[in-house]
Scaffold this motif. Structure first.
Motif, short mmCIF file in Angstrom:
data_model
loop_
_atom_site.label_atom_id
_atom_site.label_comp_id
_atom_site.label_asym_id
_atom_site.label_seq_id
_atom_site.Cartn_x
_atom_site.Cartn_y
_atom_site.Cartn_z
N ILE A 227 48.77 49.19 39.73
CA ILE A 227 47.78 49.25 40.82
C ILE A 227 48.26 48.44 42.02
CG2 ILE A 227 45.44 48.61 41.50
CD1 ILE A 227 44.61 49.20 38.56
N ALA A 228 48.65 47.19 41.75
CA ALA A 228 49.04 46.31 42.85
C ALA A 228 50.26 46.84 43.58
CB ALA A 228 49.31 44.91 42.31
N ALA A 229 51.17 47.50 42.86
CA ALA A 229 52.40 47.99 43.49
C ALA A 229 52.19 49.26 44.30
CB ALA A 229 53.45 48.25 42.40
N ASN A 230 51.11 50.00 44.03
CA ASN A 230 50.99 51.33 44.61
C ASN A 230 49.83 51.52 45.57
OD1 ASN A 230 53.18 53.07 43.36
ND2 ASN A 230 52.31 52.11 41.54
N VAL A 231 48.87 50.61 45.61
CA VAL A 231 47.90 50.64 46.71
C VAL A 231 48.53 49.85 47.87
CG1 VAL A 231 45.88 50.88 45.23
CG2 VAL A 231 46.63 48.59 45.88
N PRO A 232 48.20 50.19 49.10
CA PRO A 232 48.86 49.53 50.23
C PRO A 232 48.64 48.02 50.30
CG PRO A 232 47.97 51.62 50.94
CD PRO A 232 47.48 51.41 49.54
N HIS A 233 47.48 47.55 49.81
CA HIS A 233 47.17 46.12 49.92
C HIS A 233 46.69 45.62 48.56
CE1 HIS A 233 47.50 46.79 54.23
NE2 HIS A 233 46.61 47.76 54.12
N GLY A 234 47.60 45.58 47.59
CA GLY A 234 47.23 45.24 46.23
C GLY A 234 47.76 43.91 45.77
N SER A 235 47.05 43.30 44.83
CA SER A 235 47.50 42.06 44.21
C SER A 235 46.95 42.00 42.79
CB SER A 235 47.03 40.83 45.01
OG SER A 235 45.61 40.81 45.10
N THR A 236 47.47 41.10 41.99
CA THR A 236 47.00 40.92 40.62
C THR A 236 46.47 39.51 40.43
OG1 THR A 236 49.17 40.24 39.81
CG2 THR A 236 48.64 42.61 39.70
N GLY A 237 45.69 39.33 39.39
CA GLY A 237 45.17 38.02 39.06
C GLY A 237 44.83 37.94 37.58
N VAL A 238 44.74 36.73 37.07
CA VAL A 238 44.42 36.48 35.67
C VAL A 238 43.24 35.54 35.61
CG1 VAL A 238 45.27 35.60 33.46
CG2 VAL A 238 46.84 36.80 34.99
N ILE A 239 42.27 35.84 34.74
CA ILE A 239 41.12 34.96 34.56
C ILE A 239 40.99 34.57 33.09
CG2 ILE A 239 39.88 35.91 36.53
CD1 ILE A 239 38.09 37.42 34.50
N PRO A 240 40.30 33.46 32.79
CA PRO A 240 40.03 33.12 31.39
C PRO A 240 39.12 34.19 30.78
CG PRO A 240 39.61 31.25 32.84
CD PRO A 240 39.77 32.45 33.72
N ALA A 241 39.65 34.99 29.88
CA ALA A 241 38.89 36.07 29.27
C ALA A 241 39.69 36.61 28.09
CB ALA A 241 38.62 37.19 30.28
N ALA A 242 39.00 37.30 27.19
CA ALA A 242 39.65 37.87 26.02
C ALA A 242 38.87 39.09 25.55
CB ALA A 242 39.73 36.83 24.88
N ASN A 243 39.56 39.96 24.79
CA ASN A 243 38.93 41.11 24.15
C ASN A 243 38.24 42.04 25.15
OD1 ASN A 243 39.71 40.27 21.52
ND2 ASN A 243 38.00 38.81 21.53
N HIS A 244 38.85 42.20 26.32
CA HIS A 244 38.35 43.13 27.34
C HIS A 244 36.96 42.74 27.83
CE1 HIS A 244 38.95 46.72 29.63
NE2 HIS A 244 38.06 47.47 29.01
N SER A 245 36.64 41.46 27.72
CA SER A 245 35.33 40.97 28.16
C SER A 245 35.52 39.70 28.96
CB SER A 245 34.42 40.71 26.95
OG SER A 245 33.11 40.40 27.36
N TRP A 246 34.46 39.24 29.63
CA TRP A 246 34.54 38.08 30.49
C TRP A 246 33.19 37.38 30.52
CZ3 TRP A 246 30.80 39.84 33.66
CH2 TRP A 246 30.73 41.22 33.92
N GLU A 247 33.21 36.13 30.95
CA GLU A 247 31.98 35.36 31.14
C GLU A 247 31.42 35.63 32.53
OE1 GLU A 247 30.32 33.67 28.89
OE2 GLU A 247 31.86 34.24 27.42
N PRO A 248 30.10 35.81 32.66
CA PRO A 248 29.52 36.17 33.96
C PRO A 248 29.88 35.23 35.09
CG PRO A 248 27.92 36.57 32.23
CD PRO A 248 29.08 35.87 31.58
N ASP A 249 29.83 33.91 34.84
CA ASP A 249 30.10 32.98 35.93
C ASP A 249 31.57 33.02 36.34
OD1 ASP A 249 29.04 30.80 37.68
OD2 ASP A 249 30.62 29.67 36.66
N VAL A 250 32.46 33.19 35.37
CA VAL A 250 33.89 33.28 35.68
C VAL A 250 34.16 34.49 36.57
CG1 VAL A 250 36.18 33.73 34.68
CG2 VAL A 250 34.65 32.06 33.60
N MET A 251 33.58 35.64 36.22
CA MET A 251 33.84 36.84 37.02
C MET A 251 33.18 36.76 38.40
SD MET A 251 35.51 39.63 37.23
CE MET A 251 35.97 40.21 35.60
N ALA A 252 31.95 36.27 38.44
CA ALA A 252 31.27 36.14 39.74
C ALA A 252 32.06 35.22 40.67
CB ALA A 252 29.86 35.63 39.55
N THR A 253 32.56 34.12 40.13
CA THR A 253 33.33 33.18 40.93
C THR A 253 34.61 33.82 41.45
OG1 THR A 253 32.45 31.29 39.70
CG2 THR A 253 34.53 30.96 40.87
#
Length: 263
Positions: A227-253
């Motif tokens: 995605i990041a390589a093929n959209v004109p203005h893309g980037s990647t990031g990593v958040i504390p998360a596991a099992n295809h799920s996330w904590e609400p405050d982590v994602m909102a932040t």
């Protein structure tokens, strides 16, 4: 109390709008809607508290948007168009899982999208045929009319314990009722393999952040990189998360930080 937007085919799309500020529309993936996804409901409120109008909606075929004549990707893009109109301004999009490929298709179709945050969008190999095969198989299962078989087929490439857990959970009947709406998820993933991605996504001007969790499935980091390589203005990031799920405050932040960096 829910609000409703009317899509181009007359389907009523139910949604909640929290907060005030620039609009952000949350696009759920498979099996997600407001009454079945407390994580996203909580995240919507936390993101709204950070200065955004957050629209969390039930995709057609789910929750209060259950009645619809068809469930294609084009239908879902029109639903998003109606929600953006209801927001009264161009909107940022947050796409969860296959909701991310729906967001990419909506932005490529020319909807007024200001930015996108895409969570673990499970893209197959560029120019691969696996998602097209999955779409054909899903449509066969839908035509046969067995809701259990539809969900089992949709989840066939996921870790087997996910399907076992779903079958044994009290939410299984709700999941099987959502089968028809999975057509848009599968079609959107097939679309991402239908041509070179740089061509498919060349018109997308919205800054796009592709996120994965610290603990994730092997398919997800290469998908985010693509995605990041093929959209004109893309980037990647990593958040504390596991099992295809996330904590609400982590994602909102993380969403608020990305959108704030663009202001």
């Amino acid at each position: 109390m829910s609000s409703f937007a009317t899509s181009s085919d007359g389907t009523r799309i139910a949604y909640d709008a929290d907060g005030s500020g620039p609009p952000v529309i949350l696009v759920g993936g498979a099996m997600q809607f407001r009454g079945f996804d407390s994580n996203t409901v909580a995240m919507a409120k936390l993101l709204a508290a950070r200065g955004y109008t957050v629209i969390n909606f039930d995709r057609r075929g789910r929750g209060e948007s259950a009645q619809a004549p068809s469930f294609t990707l084009a239908d879902t893009i029109e639903d998003l168009r109606a929600l953006i109109d209801a927001a009264g301004a161009p909107s940022a999009l947050f796409g969860s899982s296959s909701g991310g490929s729906i967001c990419l298709a909506a932005a490529a179709a020319g909807l007024p999208v200001t930015a996108m945050v895409l969570w673990e969008t499970p893209l197959g190999e560029e120019l691969g045929t696996d998602s097209a095969a999955n779409l054909a198989g899903l449509r066969e299962k839908l035509a046969a009319g067995d809701g259990d078989d539809v969900i089992a087929y949709y989840m066939k490439d996921m870790p087997p314990e996910w399907l076992e857990g779903a079958r044994s959970s009290p939410g299984w009947p709700v999941m099987t009722s959502m089968g028809p709406s999975l057509e848009a998820d599968t079609e959107s993933l097939a679309w991402t393999q239908s041509a070179p991605r740089a061509e498919l996504w060349a018109s997308i001007q919205a800054p796009t952040l592709a996120l994965v969790g610290e603990q994730t499935l092997p398919i997800m980091p290469p998908a985010a990189d693509s995605i990041a390589a093929n959209v004109p203005h893309g980037s990647t990031g990593v958040i504390p998360a596991a099992n295809h799920s996330w904590e609400p405050d982590v994602m909102a932040t993380r969403i608020a930080a990305f959108l704030g960096s663009l202001a």
